[in-house]
Write a protein that holds these residues in place. Structure first.
Motif, PDB file in Angstrom:
ATOM      1  N   VAL A 320     -32.046 -10.983   0.435  1.00 31.12           N
ATOM      2  CA  VAL A 320     -31.275 -11.021  -0.810  1.00 31.12           C
ATOM      3  C   VAL A 320     -29.921 -11.687  -0.584  1.00 31.12           C
ATOM      4  CG1 VAL A 320     -30.127  -9.596  -2.554  1.00 31.12           C
ATOM      5  CG2 VAL A 320     -32.445  -9.018  -1.798  1.00 31.12           C
ATOM      6  N   THR A 321     -29.316 -11.424   0.583  1.00 31.58           N
ATOM      7  CA  THR A 321     -28.017 -12.033   0.902  1.00 31.58           C
ATOM      8  C   THR A 321     -28.138 -13.553   0.981  1.00 31.58           C
ATOM      9  OG1 THR A 321     -27.365 -10.047   2.126  1.00 31.58           O
ATOM     10  CG2 THR A 321     -26.116 -12.073   2.556  1.00 31.58           C
ATOM     11  N   ILE A 322     -29.173 -14.047   1.650  1.00 30.00           N
ATOM     12  CA  ILE A 322     -29.392 -15.496   1.729  1.00 30.00           C
ATOM     13  C   ILE A 322     -29.636 -16.070   0.338  1.00 30.00           C
ATOM     14  CG2 ILE A 322     -30.902 -17.298   2.653  1.00 30.00           C
ATOM     15  CD1 ILE A 322     -31.398 -15.576   5.081  1.00 30.00           C
ATOM     16  N   PHE A 323     -30.413 -15.360  -0.460  1.00 24.53           N
ATOM     17  CA  PHE A 323     -30.687 -15.794  -1.840  1.00 24.53           C
ATOM     18  C   PHE A 323     -29.378 -16.014  -2.605  1.00 24.53           C
ATOM     19  CE2 PHE A 323     -31.313 -15.025  -6.306  1.00 24.53           C
ATOM     20  CZ  PHE A 323     -32.513 -15.649  -6.611  1.00 24.53           C
ATOM     21  N   LEU A 324     -28.471 -15.052  -2.505  1.00 23.18           N
ATOM     22  CA  LEU A 324     -27.205 -15.134  -3.231  1.00 23.18           C
ATOM     23  C   LEU A 324     -26.331 -16.267  -2.698  1.00 23.18           C
ATOM     24  CD1 LEU A 324     -26.384 -11.326  -3.572  1.00 23.18           C
ATOM     25  CD2 LEU A 324     -27.200 -12.887  -5.364  1.00 23.18           C
ATOM     26  N   VAL A 326     -27.282 -19.094  -1.229  1.00 25.53           N
ATOM     27  CA  VAL A 326     -27.833 -20.387  -1.673  1.00 25.53           C
ATOM     28  C   VAL A 326     -27.507 -20.614  -3.138  1.00 25.53           C
ATOM     29  CG1 VAL A 326     -29.953 -21.699  -2.041  1.00 25.53           C
ATOM     30  CG2 VAL A 326     -29.677 -20.380   0.066  1.00 25.53           C
ATOM     31  N   TRP A 327     -27.665 -19.575  -3.958  1.00 23.54           N
ATOM     32  CA  TRP A 327     -27.413 -19.694  -5.400  1.00 23.54           C
ATOM     33  C   TRP A 327     -25.940 -19.966  -5.701  1.00 23.54           C
ATOM     34  CZ3 TRP A 327     -25.127 -15.840  -8.785  1.00 23.54           C
ATOM     35  CH2 TRP A 327     -25.189 -16.197 -10.140  1.00 23.54           C
ATOM     36  N   LEU A 328     -25.027 -19.273  -4.963  1.00 26.93           N
ATOM     37  CA  LEU A 328     -23.600 -19.455  -5.200  1.00 26.93           C
ATOM     38  C   LEU A 328     -23.130 -20.854  -4.803  1.00 26.93           C
ATOM     39  CD1 LEU A 328     -22.222 -15.989  -4.005  1.00 26.93           C
ATOM     40  CD2 LEU A 328     -22.313 -16.849  -6.361  1.00 26.93           C
ATOM     41  N   GLY A 331     -26.435 -23.420  -6.886  1.00 24.28           N
ATOM     42  CA  GLY A 331     -27.147 -23.053  -8.102  1.00 24.28           C
ATOM     43  C   GLY A 331     -28.642 -22.897  -7.923  1.00 24.28           C
ATOM     44  N   ARG A 332     -29.348 -23.031  -9.017  1.00 21.35           N
ATOM     45  CA  ARG A 332     -30.790 -22.863  -9.023  1.00 21.35           C
ATOM     46  C   ARG A 332     -31.482 -24.226  -9.025  1.00 21.35           C
ATOM     47  NH1 ARG A 332     -32.193 -18.766 -13.790  1.00 21.35           N
ATOM     48  NH2 ARG A 332     -34.234 -18.966 -12.799  1.00 21.35           N
ATOM     49  N   PRO A 333     -32.762 -24.288  -8.594  1.00 21.19           N
ATOM     50  CA  PRO A 333     -33.583 -23.191  -8.066  1.00 21.19           C
ATOM     51  C   PRO A 333     -33.209 -22.834  -6.622  1.00 21.19           C
ATOM     52  CG  PRO A 333     -34.823 -25.226  -7.963  1.00 21.19           C
ATOM     53  CD  PRO A 333     -33.527 -25.557  -8.656  1.00 21.19           C
ATOM     54  N   VAL A 334     -33.387 -21.571  -6.277  1.00 21.03           N
ATOM     55  CA  VAL A 334     -33.058 -21.123  -4.922  1.00 21.03           C
ATOM     56  C   VAL A 334     -34.180 -21.466  -3.947  1.00 21.03           C
ATOM     57  CG1 VAL A 334     -32.561 -19.095  -3.502  1.00 21.03           C
ATOM     58  CG2 VAL A 334     -31.563 -19.302  -5.789  1.00 21.03           C
ATOM     59  N   VAL A 390     -28.248 -32.383   2.416  1.00 20.16           N
ATOM     60  CA  VAL A 390     -28.366 -31.025   2.950  1.00 20.16           C
ATOM     61  C   VAL A 390     -27.062 -30.276   2.713  1.00 20.16           C
ATOM     62  CG1 VAL A 390     -28.827 -29.642   4.997  1.00 20.16           C
ATOM     63  CG2 VAL A 390     -29.991 -31.835   4.693  1.00 20.16           C
ATOM     64  N   THR A 391     -27.158 -29.096   2.142  1.00 25.07           N
ATOM     65  CA  THR A 391     -25.975 -28.285   1.869  1.00 25.07           C
ATOM     66  C   THR A 391     -25.479 -27.613   3.143  1.00 25.07           C
ATOM     67  OG1 THR A 391     -27.301 -26.329   1.349  1.00 25.07           O
ATOM     68  CG2 THR A 391     -26.826 -27.854  -0.459  1.00 25.07           C
ATOM     69  N   ARG A 392     -24.276 -27.036   3.068  1.00 23.32           N
ATOM     70  CA  ARG A 392     -23.749 -26.322   4.230  1.00 23.32           C
ATOM     71  C   ARG A 392     -24.630 -25.136   4.586  1.00 23.32           C
ATOM     72  NH1 ARG A 392     -17.750 -25.063   2.397  1.00 23.32           N
ATOM     73  NH2 ARG A 392     -18.953 -24.676   0.489  1.00 23.32           N
TER      74      ARG A 392
END
Length: 414
Positions: A320-324, A326-328, A331-334, A390-392
């Motif tokens: 869940v932490t990784i999900f948040l 990536v989203w922060l 954005g979406r999609p995760v 590629v994001t950070r």
């Protein structure tokens, strides 16, 4: 390789002489002493591990308010350790030379399961079941199931570094098969087979050795060496030899070597689930594909489900932490989905955490259109070494392979 040259016999005599080859082949008394040291260290490490596990389990039992150990429980734990070590000895785990990792683990599991069965039957037979703590037994046996193979591996590694792990063997055959075998045994050190000399009646290796192992002469010279140095294992690495010649060599070797291993002419066939079969007096090798066994498939599926549910529950907060994160960041999609070929050729969605920006494909086209150097790199390698898409968070996930965690869902789906 070259034909056998003159002087090979003299080199064999030098190899057979303990005084001249002390670094290669130690004397019989030294070998016997070394094997006793190896065996005693393995036994001692198992006894210490078992005692520590039972002691830790008894502390946990007391901490959970189940009371201390009774005299019957103490005697039972000591008996458990002795039975467990005795069964491991009967299954050839001390020292266990020649056992691959799968077979070694299988025998360790058999020994532990047999110990549990003996303890249970003895408790019923002597009517002491009420005096034994079930919690203590469960904790003890589960801990041994997990920790015993790990401790044995590290003890063997320590013995190997100390130069005492393994027994000397001779390789009969100095051709390509012999060279490949020597390399394999040197790489798979845990088998405990340490080649000390290579013998061949037809070929002598260039340079007087094969992969660092000295050439000792003919097979007759190997028999002489075995008798002088008490080497009990020989491996025939001559799969191309004529049948009548091979039978004669094996019969000659059986008189001096306790263990004779023959590599058959099965080039390209490698399988850890191979078993010898006696087909009405004819020797055969059965190659078993365990994944075609329906019970093995059911057991694998059960293990997949159990480990995924338990493991997923333990790391749910982490996912869940990784999900948040990536989203922060982007954005979406995760999640990123890609079609892959799965069981029976069916396509399935391979799910990962997204590591690139959402419009990665459009961004790639813009980058390649604007930068000729990157366009050339991409046309040559079909990827970019430093991909700006590629994001950070994506870089971190790729470096740690944590982007694969969502595939736990695919495991549940089968």
């Amino acid at each position: 390789m070259q034909r056998r040259v003159e002087g090979a016999a003299s080199s064999a005599e030098g190899l057979a002489d303990p005084a001249s080859q002390t670094d290669t082949v130690s004397g019989p008394r030294t070998q016997t002493k070394t094997q006793w040291v190896v065996t005693l260290r393995l036994v001692f490490s198992d006894i210490v591990l078992a005692c520590l596990i039972w002691y830790a389990a008894s502390i946990l039992q007391g901490a959970w308010g189940r009371g201390g150990l009774s005299d019957t429980a103490i005697i039972g734990n000591v008996s458990n350790v002795l039975v467990w070590v005795g069964l491991r000895a009967l299954l050839g785990l001390y020292p266990g030379y020649g056992l691959d990792q799968a077979e070694e683990l299988r025998r360790q599991t058999y020994a532990l399961a047999a110990t549990l069965a003996i303890v249970s039957i003895s408790a019923l037979a002597f009517h002491v079941g009420d005096s034994l703590s079930r919690l203590l037994l469960i904790l003890g046996f589960l801990s041994l199931l997990i920790l015993a193979p790990l401790v044995r591996h590290f003890v063997k590694r320590g013995l190997m570094r100390a130069g005492v792990w393994g027994k000397p063997i001779v390789i009969l055959g100095a051709g390509k098969t012999g060279a490949r075998l020597v390399r394999a045994l040197q790489r798979e050190w845990h088998l405990g087979y340490r080649p000390v000399a290579v013998f061949d009646s037809s070929l002598a290796p260039v340079g007087g050795g094969l992969e660092g192992v000295p050439y000792g002469g003919t097979i007759i010279d190997a028999v002489s060496l075995a008798r002088k140095q008490h080497i009990d294992t020989a491996v025939f690495a001559m799969p191309q030899a004529r049948r009548n010649h091979l039978i004669g060599f094996v019969n000659q070797a059986k008189a001096s070597f306790r263990y004779v291993i023959v590599i058959p002419n099965l080039a390209g066939v490698t399988n850890s689930a191979a078993t010898s079969r006696n087909l009405a007096g004819t020797f055969g090798i059965e190659i078993k594909q365990n994944l075609l066994d329906p019970w093995a498939l059911r057991a694998k599926r059960t293990l997949d489900l159990a480990s995924t549910v338990v493991g997923g529950s333990l790391i749910f907060v982490f996912i869940v932490t990784i999900f948040l994160l990536v989203w922060l960041e982007s954005g979406r999609p995760v999640f990123y989905k890609d079609q892959r070929i799965g069981q029976n050729g069916k396509l399935f969605s391979c799910i990962k955490f997204r590591t690139m920006v959402p419009d990665a494909e459009n961004m790639l086209q813009r980058i390649l259109k604007e930068d000729a150097e990157l366009r050339e790199e991409y046309s040559k390698y079909h990827k970019l070494r430093y991909d700006p898409r590629v994001t950070r968070m994506g870089r971190f996930l790729r470096q740690t392979s944590l982007d694969e965690l969502p595939q736990l869902w695919n495991v549940l789906r089968g």
